[in-house]
Design an enzyme around this catalytic site. Structure first.
Site: not given
Ligand code: NOJ
Length: 549
Positions: A23, A25, A29, A98, A199, A253, A325-326
């Site tokens: 969109n 911005d 999304d 998640d 998580d 996780e 993403h970590d």
């Molecule tokens: C694991 C997640 O993958 C991470 O991105 C997050 O910062 C920590 N758990 C805390 O939620």
């Protein structure tokens, strides 16, 4: 639904803020995701894992949730979510969400109530303690920000936060909190989602009395008392029941989890999870976190891979991943940016042929690499700031910035590079975060053009895996364990074998097959170079051969 359907699947992970802006911005999304569903399908994956889509003040980019039953207005609304979910399903893609219930945002209404007084309906939703002799309740450090306790004057008490200050830990010992979790699960399952990635789920039960941890461990000193805690299996059994009502699947996780502890969740009478993410293979170039670097060591990577392949074989099922993403981008750490195409495609082969359910993180399939921003102020990830301001303080700014370049989670969170037009085709607006300047070369459109691109190899590997009993179910055996340059393994199933050979070398290497296959004619089914040469492997070459036993 077919039982164990997830074993044959491969997932694509979306960290929505940087995926595709529909969109204009500047923020990715659900409108963008909707448009890109055919692309995701084209990869040969069978499902999507969405990192959190919920309303959040973004202290930890979505992992600090302020409303579990809604969509962040930056990303759309529940109606748009339903549209994406239904379209994904009609394309044959499952969708998992998640579930972040170790903590909430400090802006969640539960916390806003809880902090008001010691006796309100939410006062026991979080972990509150009095100070001890004018000091904090215990010596635990937070993993993200200073000590794990924050003072709240309204209650004259401290609350526990294993992660950032804005992420207070929920009190899972309170049955009302567990009911809330189940209600969140039902909310999304009723809409049709297929499961959850849970998580830091192994952290939700804390040891009674919250004892002090060993003082010599930085950041994770409380770990022995919040990982695999005393009631974890009871609580997970409650959540499992909800999932059984819907036949959904659960992926937990497990930071720092061992094979032994993973098996306690994945097998037996306590079985509470279908899959787990472990971190062992994320430490081949670092100690404990990517900020504490050491030179990449292929043998430790192989050791971690093989350990999990062997421990779970026939008993449980592995997850396979190299990025999320970590973690920083894998080419920049285990591959080589100078051999971008070859090392990116070799890395795909090296993990996609192991036994387990593979996950591919957005941008990994086109070989995105780490961004190098000039100053720490340009980074937005809370843990990068914490690392920079806490560890190796005697190092020069340059040295610490080098560490940030190699380790920051922001490197995996730059906008997806779709083409070489302005803003990498990610948005027509002003992108919310820096775009890696290499987008002119590294982007989806360019990868679609090149015959031996990383993207094309991902597609070939995923297609092959789906149609091969050996790749799906075969036993695993590693060869040349001591080699610092080669990763060689075999998968075997019902008289058929696959031999996977991956070079991690910047030079060409002589290679004459493993003993048992020498002189036998195998069929080369995958290679990341156009003209493989007999007896030699080019830099970062990867091959997959089929053999009859
Ligand atoms: C694991 C997640 O993958 C991470 O991105 C997050 O910062 C920590 N758990 C805390 O939620």
């Amino acid at each position: 639904m077919e039982k164990d359907w997830y074993k044959k699947m491969a997932f694509y992970q979306i960290w929505i803020r940087s995926f595709y802006d529909g969109n204009g911005d500047g923020i990715g999304d659900l409108y963008g995701v909707y448009e890109k569903l055919p692309y995701i399908k084209s990869l040969g994956v069978d499902g999507i894992w969405f990192s959190p889509l919920y309303p959040s003040p973004n202290a930890d980019y979505g992992y600090d949730i302020s409303d579990y039953k809604n969509i962040h207005p930056d990303y759309g609304d529940l109606e748009q979510f339903q549209k994406v979910l239904d379209e994904a399903h009609s394309l044959g893609l499952k969708v998992i969400m998640d579930l972040v219930v170790n903590h909430t945002s400090d802006e969640h209404p539960w916390f806003l109530e809880s902090k008001k007084s010691r006796d309100n309906p939410y006062s026991d939703y979080y972990i509150w303690r009095d100070g001890k002799n004018g000091k904090l309740p215990n010596n635990w450090d937070s993993l993200f920000e200073g000590k794990a306790w924050e003072y709240c004057p309204e209650r004259d008490q401290y609350y526990l936060h294993i992660f950032a200050k804005k992420q207070p830990d929920l009190n899972m010992d309170n049955p009302k909190v567990r009911e809330e979790v189940k209600s969140i699960m039902r909310f999304w399952l009723d809409r049709g989602v297929d499961g959850f990635r849970e998580d830091v789920i192994t952290f939700i039960s804390k040891a009674d009395n919250l004892p002090d941890g060993p003082p010599f461990i930085p950041a994770a000193n409380g770990l022995p008392f919040y990982k695999d805690g005393p009631h974890i299996h009871e609580y997970l059994a409650e959540f499992r029941k909800v999932c059984e009502e819907y036949d959904c699947f659960q992926l937990g996780e497990g930071p720092m989890t061992s094979t032994r502890s993973a098996l306690s969740y994945l097998t037996g009478k306590h079985k509470s999870l279908d899959l787990m993410f472990h971190f062992d293979h994320m430490f081949a170039d670092c100690i404990f976190t990517e900020y504490m670097q050491r030179p990449f060591h292929l043998r430790s990577l192989k050791h971690a891979f093989s350990k999990w392949q062997k421990a779970l074989n026939g008993r449980a099922w592995n997850t396979l991943y190299l990025e999320n993403h970590d973690h920083p981008r894998v080419i920049s750490r285990y591959g080589n940016e100078r051999y971008h195409r070859a090392s990116g495609s070799m890395l795909a082969v090296c993990y996609l042929f192991q036994q387990g359910t593979p996950f591919v993180y957005q941008g990994q399939e086109i070989g995105m690499t780490n961004i190098k921003l000039a100053s720490i102020d340009q980074y937005v990830d809370v843990s990068s700031h914490n690392n920079y301001h806490t560890f190796h303080l005697k190092d020069s700014v340059e040295k610490r910035m080098e560490r940030i370049h190699a380790s920051s989670r922001d490197s995996a969170r730059t906008p997806m590079q779709w083409d070489d037009s302005k803003n990498a085709g990610f948005t027509t607006g002003k992108p919310w975060f820096y775009i890696n300047p290499n987008y002119r070369k590294i982007n989806v459109a360019a990868e679609e053009e090149q015959p031996f691109s990383i993207l094309k190899l991902y597609r070939r590997c995923l297609r092959y895996r789906k149609n091969s009993d050996v790749a799906l179910w075969g036993d695993y055996k590693e060869y040349d364990r001591l080699s610092n340059q080669l990763y060689v393994y075999k998968r075997t199933y019902q008289q058929k074998s696959l031999l996977i050979v991956c070079s991690f070398s910047t030079h060409s290497l002589k290679w004459h097959n493993i003993k048992e296959f020498r002189g036998r004619k195998g069929k080369l089914v995958i290679c990341n170079y156009p003209n493989p040469v007999h007896g030699m492997l080019k830099p970062y070459e990867a091959r997959v051969y089929e053999y009859k036993e």
